[in-house]
Design a protein around this motif. Structure first.
Motif, PDB file in Angstrom:
ATOM      1  N   VAL A 345       0.660  -1.133   0.138  1.00  0.00           N
ATOM      2  CA  VAL A 345       0.066   0.177  -0.178  1.00  0.00           C
ATOM      3  C   VAL A 345       1.025   1.352  -0.014  1.00  0.00           C
ATOM      4  N   GLY A 346       0.855   2.334  -1.092  1.00  0.00           N
ATOM      5  CA  GLY A 346       1.562   3.289  -1.075  1.00  0.00           C
ATOM      6  C   GLY A 346       0.668   4.178  -0.132  1.00  0.00           C
ATOM      7  N   LEU A 347       1.446   5.070   0.603  1.00  0.00           N
ATOM      8  CA  LEU A 347       0.914   6.098   1.519  1.00  0.00           C
ATOM      9  C   LEU A 347       1.427   7.540   1.097  1.00  0.00           C
ATOM     10  N   GLY A 348       2.828   7.808   1.103  1.00  0.00           N
ATOM     11  CA  GLY A 348       3.248   9.181   0.886  1.00  0.00           C
ATOM     12  C   GLY A 348       4.456   9.214   0.012  1.00  0.00           C
ATOM     13  N   ILE A 349       4.725  10.600  -0.133  1.00  0.00           N
ATOM     14  CA  ILE A 349       6.141  11.143  -1.013  1.00  0.00           C
ATOM     15  C   ILE A 349       7.083  11.872   0.171  1.00  0.00           C
ATOM     16  N   THR A 350       8.314  11.395   0.100  1.00  0.00           N
ATOM     17  CA  THR A 350       9.198  11.906   1.045  1.00  0.00           C
ATOM     18  C   THR A 350       9.148  13.446   0.912  1.00  0.00           C
ATOM     19  N   SER A 351       9.070  14.138   1.854  1.00  0.00           N
ATOM     20  CA  SER A 351       9.137  15.936   1.750  1.00  0.00           C
ATOM     21  C   SER A 351      10.444  16.422   2.760  1.00  0.00           C
ATOM     22  N   GLY A 352      10.539  16.026   4.095  1.00  0.00           N
ATOM     23  CA  GLY A 352      11.448  16.731   4.605  1.00  0.00           C
ATOM     24  C   GLY A 352      11.799  15.955   5.965  1.00  0.00           C
ATOM     25  N   MET A 353      12.589  16.641   6.811  1.00  0.00           N
ATOM     26  CA  MET A 353      12.988  16.066   8.078  1.00  0.00           C
ATOM     27  C   MET A 353      13.285  16.958   8.874  1.00  0.00           C
ATOM     28  N   GLY A 354      13.031  16.800  10.388  1.00  0.00           N
ATOM     29  CA  GLY A 354      13.487  17.686  11.427  1.00  0.00           C
ATOM     30  C   GLY A 354      13.246  17.000  12.813  1.00  0.00           C
ATOM     31  N   GLY A 355      14.183  17.629  13.795  1.00  0.00           N
ATOM     32  CA  GLY A 355      13.756  17.074  15.126  1.00  0.00           C
ATOM     33  C   GLY A 355      14.060  15.429  15.409  1.00  0.00           C
ATOM     34  N   GLY A 356      14.487  14.761  14.476  1.00  0.00           N
ATOM     35  CA  GLY A 356      14.265  13.167  14.583  1.00  0.00           C
ATOM     36  C   GLY A 356      13.365  12.595  13.842  1.00  0.00           C
ATOM     37  N   SER A 357      12.627  13.303  13.327  1.00  0.00           N
ATOM     38  CA  SER A 357      11.493  12.790  12.664  1.00  0.00           C
ATOM     39  C   SER A 357      11.315  13.035  11.148  1.00  0.00           C
TER      40      SER A 357
END
Length: 376
Positions: A345-357
């Protein structure tokens, strides 16, 4: 929060003429796919490598055995469907739902009567104080303050709170106002301080490239017989011509989705796992808090974790992006546009990161915006 790059999936070929196809399939040259044999121990819908990575991540984070971790993955697919049905039935009497440590559905409700109704459907019910309307109003009050870069605002459905995350790089003159607003809202808001910053990041390198920029290819899709790659909007906004085809759509900020016309002649519906094998993607859905997930990207390749929050607003330097999915899966610059998925199941498109998430644009919204369907 940094934006990361996408990786598309594909059936790699040995012939050199297929090298561009291999980029679409995962930004790496792959050999023939090795056949796999299902066993009674397999988790349905999971490629062997994805199952192994997901089980390893789950075992490490939860301190459980591999057998127990596999059972969590088996539980969650049915649990997500059950949770969707129960929350639809309850309407405004629920305040969100999530999966527990065993992958079982839990729904927040506003009364004992609603709890009894949910319980009859086999869902654990938790009576909470704040309604969805309360939470939405609190988030709207925080977002009414001029945006503060290096912050995010989202719902912690488990705690029945809105969480304001403030990275140490946040130094806007509006930060004091934002924190004061959070205090005035009381216990419906929780403030978390994290290290680092929240920025998008697009670097030079391999994977899909264009104009000196590198991203990762995303989900292969089609419309009217034409193939496309659904990617991160901050990637397609920055580059008009990629090595796999031209950018034909970009929405960033506010959203973070974009579209590339795939001119390679090859667009399989699968995600590369970076070792000559792949994960077939057969459907798309919205992410659920507590769901165990994996992502594929050209920098960190295959990493796994769980969904921490949904409906998160991330304040990048370029502006706010709304309704994002926050996860614990590792990402790094170059992963932008990569695929977030749970089994097939496809859920999302990688956008960014910050604060360990890590942060992802929901793929269902992107598919609907462009009127495209996932290739299967």
């Amino acid at each position: 929060m940094r934006k990361i790059r996408k990786t598309s999936v594909g059936s790699p070929r040995r012939h050199a003429a297929r090298s561009v196809v291999a980029l679409v399939a995962g930004a790496t040259a792959l050999g023939f796919l090795a056949p796999t044999t299902a066993t009674a121990d397999d988790v349905a819908g999971y490629a062997t490598e994805v199952q192994q990575a997901a089980v390893a991540a789950l075992s490490a984070s939860e301190g459980i055995t591999e057998v127990a971790a596999k059972q969590v993955l088996r539980n969650q697919e049915t649990s997500v469907s059950t949770l969707d049905a129960v929350t639809a039935q309850l309407g405004d009497r629920h305040a969100g739902g999530y999966l527990d440590a065993e992958g079982r559905p839990v729904v927040n409700v506003l009364s004992k009567a609603a709890a009894l109704e949910a319980g009859r459907s086999g869902v654990t019910a938790k009576v909470v104080r704040h309604s969805n309307a309360d939470l939405a109003a609190a988030q709207a009050a925080l977002e009414a303050v001029p945006a503060v870069t290096h912050t995010s605002i989202g719902t912690d459905v488990r705690a029945n709170q809105i969480v304001l995350t403030v990275a140490e790089a946040a130094d806007s003159p509006h930060l004091a106002t934002l924190l004061a607003t959070a205090r005035k809202l009381g216990d419906i808001v929780r403030v978390e301080h994290v290290s680092g910053e929240m920025t998008k990041a697009v670097y030079n390198g391999e994977a899909i490239t264009g104009g000196g920029t590198r991203c990762s290819a995303g989900f292969n899709a089609n419309r009217g017989g034409t193939n496309y790659v659904v990617d991160a909007g901050h990637c397609t906004r920055a580059v008009s011509q990629w090595n796999i085809g031209p950018s034909v759509g970009a929405s960033f900020p506010v959203n973070d989705y974009g579209l590339i016309r795939n001119t390679t002649g090859h667009a399989p519906g699968a995600v590369t796992l970076w070792n000559g094998s792949y994960q077939r993607i057969s459907s798309a859905a919205n992410a659920t808090v507590g769901q165990r997930i994996c992502k594929s990207g050209s920098t960190t390749r295959l990493t796994c974790g769980s969904v921490q929050r949904t409906n998160v607003t991330v304040n990048y330097r370029e502006g706010a992006v709304h309704q994002m999915v926050q996860t614990s899966a590792a990402v790094n610059p170059g992963d932008s546009g990569g695929c977030l998925f749970a089994g097939s199941v496809g859920l999302g498109i990688t956008s960014g990161m910050g604060g360990g998430s890590s942060y992802f644009q929901p793929v269902v919204e992107a598919l609907n915006a462009y009127g495209v369907s996932l290739n299967r």
